[in-house]
Design an enzyme around this catalytic site. Structure first.
Site, PDB file in Angstrom:
ATOM      1  N   ASN A   9       0.838  -1.186   0.000  1.00 34.63           N
ATOM      2  CA  ASN A   9       0.000   0.000   0.000  1.00 34.63           C
ATOM      3  C   ASN A   9       0.881   1.247   0.000  1.00 34.63           C
ATOM      4  O   ASN A   9       1.577   1.532   0.977  1.00 34.63           O
ATOM      5  CB  ASN A   9      -0.916  -0.025   1.233  1.00 34.63           C
ATOM      6  CG  ASN A   9      -1.888   1.140   1.275  1.00 34.63           C
ATOM      7  OD1 ASN A   9      -1.495   2.291   1.150  1.00 34.63           O
ATOM      8  ND2 ASN A   9      -3.154   0.826   1.465  1.00 34.63           N
ATOM      9  N   LYS A  10       0.853   1.995  -1.086  1.00 28.99           N
ATOM     10  CA  LYS A  10       1.742   3.160  -1.230  1.00 28.99           C
ATOM     11  C   LYS A  10       1.473   4.220  -0.172  1.00 28.99           C
ATOM     12  O   LYS A  10       2.399   4.876   0.310  1.00 28.99           O
ATOM     13  CB  LYS A  10       1.608   3.748  -2.633  1.00 28.99           C
ATOM     14  CG  LYS A  10       2.150   2.830  -3.721  1.00 28.99           C
ATOM     15  CD  LYS A  10       2.002   3.453  -5.101  1.00 28.99           C
ATOM     16  CE  LYS A  10       2.552   2.510  -6.177  1.00 28.99           C
ATOM     17  NZ  LYS A  10       2.372   3.070  -7.538  1.00 28.99           N
ATOM     18  N   GLY A  11       0.201   4.373   0.203  1.00 29.54           N
ATOM     19  CA  GLY A  11      -0.132   5.341   1.236  1.00 29.54           C
ATOM     20  C   GLY A  11       0.479   4.960   2.570  1.00 29.54           C
ATOM     21  O   GLY A  11       1.048   5.800   3.274  1.00 29.54           O
ATOM     22  N   ASP A  73      -1.874  -3.892   9.884  1.00 27.36           N
ATOM     23  CA  ASP A  73      -3.211  -4.138   9.362  1.00 27.36           C
ATOM     24  C   ASP A  73      -4.128  -3.177  10.078  1.00 27.36           C
ATOM     25  O   ASP A  73      -4.107  -3.090  11.315  1.00 27.36           O
ATOM     26  CB  ASP A  73      -3.660  -5.584   9.574  1.00 27.36           C
ATOM     27  CG  ASP A  73      -4.823  -5.921   8.650  1.00 27.36           C
ATOM     28  OD1 ASP A  73      -4.679  -5.731   7.425  1.00 27.36           O
ATOM     29  OD2 ASP A  73      -5.868  -6.368   9.135  1.00 27.36           O
ATOM     30  N   PHE A 155      -5.422   9.251   2.907  1.00 28.71           N
ATOM     31  CA  PHE A 155      -5.818   8.196   1.978  1.00 28.71           C
ATOM     32  C   PHE A 155      -6.886   7.356   2.652  1.00 28.71           C
ATOM     33  O   PHE A 155      -7.228   7.571   3.819  1.00 28.71           O
ATOM     34  CB  PHE A 155      -4.617   7.341   1.552  1.00 28.71           C
ATOM     35  CG  PHE A 155      -3.956   6.573   2.669  1.00 28.71           C
ATOM     36  CD1 PHE A 155      -4.268   5.246   2.904  1.00 28.71           C
ATOM     37  CD2 PHE A 155      -3.012   7.182   3.501  1.00 28.71           C
ATOM     38  CE1 PHE A 155      -3.659   4.538   3.940  1.00 28.71           C
ATOM     39  CE2 PHE A 155      -2.397   6.475   4.534  1.00 28.71           C
ATOM     40  CZ  PHE A 155      -2.730   5.145   4.757  1.00 28.71           C
ATOM     41  N   TYR A 157     -10.174   6.164   4.087  1.00 26.35           N
ATOM     42  CA  TYR A 157     -11.415   6.806   4.530  1.00 26.35           C
ATOM     43  C   TYR A 157     -11.177   8.168   5.185  1.00 26.35           C
ATOM     44  O   TYR A 157     -12.111   8.755   5.741  1.00 26.35           O
ATOM     45  CB  TYR A 157     -12.145   5.873   5.511  1.00 26.35           C
ATOM     46  CG  TYR A 157     -12.524   4.542   4.897  1.00 26.35           C
ATOM     47  CD1 TYR A 157     -13.726   4.381   4.216  1.00 26.35           C
ATOM     48  CD2 TYR A 157     -11.661   3.448   4.977  1.00 26.35           C
ATOM     49  CE1 TYR A 157     -14.072   3.173   3.640  1.00 26.35           C
ATOM     50  CE2 TYR A 157     -11.995   2.234   4.405  1.00 26.35           C
ATOM     51  CZ  TYR A 157     -13.195   2.094   3.737  1.00 26.35           C
ATOM     52  OH  TYR A 157     -13.532   0.892   3.150  1.00 26.35           O
ATOM     53  N   ASP A 158      -9.958   8.676   5.113  1.00 30.77           N
ATOM     54  CA  ASP A 158      -9.616   9.931   5.789  1.00 30.77           C
ATOM     55  C   ASP A 158     -10.556  11.096   5.448  1.00 30.77           C
ATOM     56  O   ASP A 158     -10.900  11.885   6.333  1.00 30.77           O
ATOM     57  CB  ASP A 158      -8.170  10.335   5.488  1.00 30.77           C
ATOM     58  CG  ASP A 158      -7.157   9.451   6.219  1.00 30.77           C
ATOM     59  OD1 ASP A 158      -7.594   8.586   7.010  1.00 30.77           O
ATOM     60  OD2 ASP A 158      -5.949   9.618   5.992  1.00 30.77           O
ATOM     61  N   HIS A 183      -4.186   6.448  14.764  1.00 29.38           N
ATOM     62  CA  HIS A 183      -4.089   5.070  15.239  1.00 29.38           C
ATOM     63  C   HIS A 183      -2.728   4.471  14.901  1.00 29.38           C
ATOM     64  O   HIS A 183      -2.123   3.766  15.697  1.00 29.38           O
ATOM     65  CB  HIS A 183      -5.208   4.231  14.628  1.00 29.38           C
ATOM     66  CG  HIS A 183      -5.286   4.299  13.131  1.00 29.38           C
ATOM     67  ND1 HIS A 183      -5.370   5.488  12.434  1.00 29.38           N
ATOM     68  CD2 HIS A 183      -5.279   3.324  12.181  1.00 29.38           C
ATOM     69  CE1 HIS A 183      -5.429   5.247  11.143  1.00 29.38           C
ATOM     70  NE2 HIS A 183      -5.360   3.952  10.949  1.00 29.38           N
ATOM     71  N   ARG A 184      -2.228   4.797  13.695  1.00 30.65           N
ATOM     72  CA  ARG A 184      -0.944   4.238  13.276  1.00 30.65           C
ATOM     73  C   ARG A 184       0.208   4.870  14.061  1.00 30.65           C
ATOM     74  O   ARG A 184       1.159   4.181  14.439  1.00 30.65           O
ATOM     75  CB  ARG A 184      -0.752   4.434  11.771  1.00 30.65           C
ATOM     76  CG  ARG A 184       0.419   3.645  11.204  1.00 30.65           C
ATOM     77  CD  ARG A 184       0.381   3.560   9.685  1.00 30.65           C
ATOM     78  NE  ARG A 184      -0.750   2.765   9.228  1.00 30.65           N
ATOM     79  CZ  ARG A 184      -1.815   3.251   8.591  1.00 30.65           C
ATOM     80  NH1 ARG A 184      -1.900   4.538   8.332  1.00 30.65           N
ATOM     81  NH2 ARG A 184      -2.785   2.457   8.222  1.00 30.65           N
TER      82      ARG A 184
END
Length: 200
Positions: A9-11, A73, A155, A157-158, A183-184
């Site tokens: 995932n590039k984002g 994830d 990216f 649902y932001d 969260h990340r």
């Protein structure tokens, strides 16, 4: 520190590279080429572990044993929609679906219940595999999801998510604001503490 990220995932890759600016973060595809990992577990943790373990095992096969593999994830959960999309966030509208398609499906489902705004939360599970050992941490971000897209930032649902304490979506707030409380970010801060211990 060299970190191999078990993601295509590039984002996500770009976000990890920004969050871990002092480390060398590379996508697994730069070493191994394209590998499809089927995310068939029923939790964020299960999928994160599977991705990290798969890439670690492939790196060991080519002699790269002393490497740290990190996977993430993550997704958004909307309790009013029976906790959808949850672990299916990246493929809510079907396998290979784009962010726009996933967002459109979420908007459709919110409208079907006449929900303009409703509580939601993001979950991130980060798995670390190093020298055959597996470690996991979690982070969460709470707020509300709305039935439209606002803003061009971020990216996934932001553009539909308004974090608690704000009146704008993550798409409007931009990366600098998001990285403070996402969260990340929360999960990665815990992951860094794990790395500090295991890499001593």
């Amino acid at each position: 520190m060299k970190i191999v990220l078990a993601s295509a995932n590039k984002g996500k890759i770009a976000e990890f590279q920004k969050l871990m600016a002092n480390d060398e973060v590379i996508a697994f595809s730069e070493i191994l080429g394209e590998i499809e990992i089927i995310e068939d577990k029923d939790t964020f943790k299960g999928n994160a572990i599977k991705k990290a373990q798969t890439i670690y095992d492939e790196l060991v096969k080519i002699g790269q044993k002393d490497v740290v593999v990190i996977s993430d994830d993550s997704g958004i959960t909307v309790p009013a929609l029976n906790n959808e999309p949850g672990i299916y966030s990246a493929r809510y509208a079907g396998e290979g679906s784009s962010d726009k398609q996933n967002n459109a499906k979420l908007i459709t489902n919110l409208n079907a219940k006449n929900l303009e705004i409703t509580p939601a939360f993001y979950t991130a599970c980060i798995a670390i595999v190093y020298q055959g050992e597996v470690y996991t941490v979690h982070g969460w971000m709470h707020g509300n999801v709305i039935n439209k897209e606002l803003g061009e930032g971020g990216f996934g649902y932001d553009p539909m998510f308004i974090p608690t304490g704000f009146d704008k979506t993550l798409g409007e707030l931009g990366y600098e604001a998001k990285k403070e409380f996402s969260h990340r970010t929360k999960a990665l801060n815990l992951a860094m503490k794990v790395l500090d211990v295991i890499l001593k």
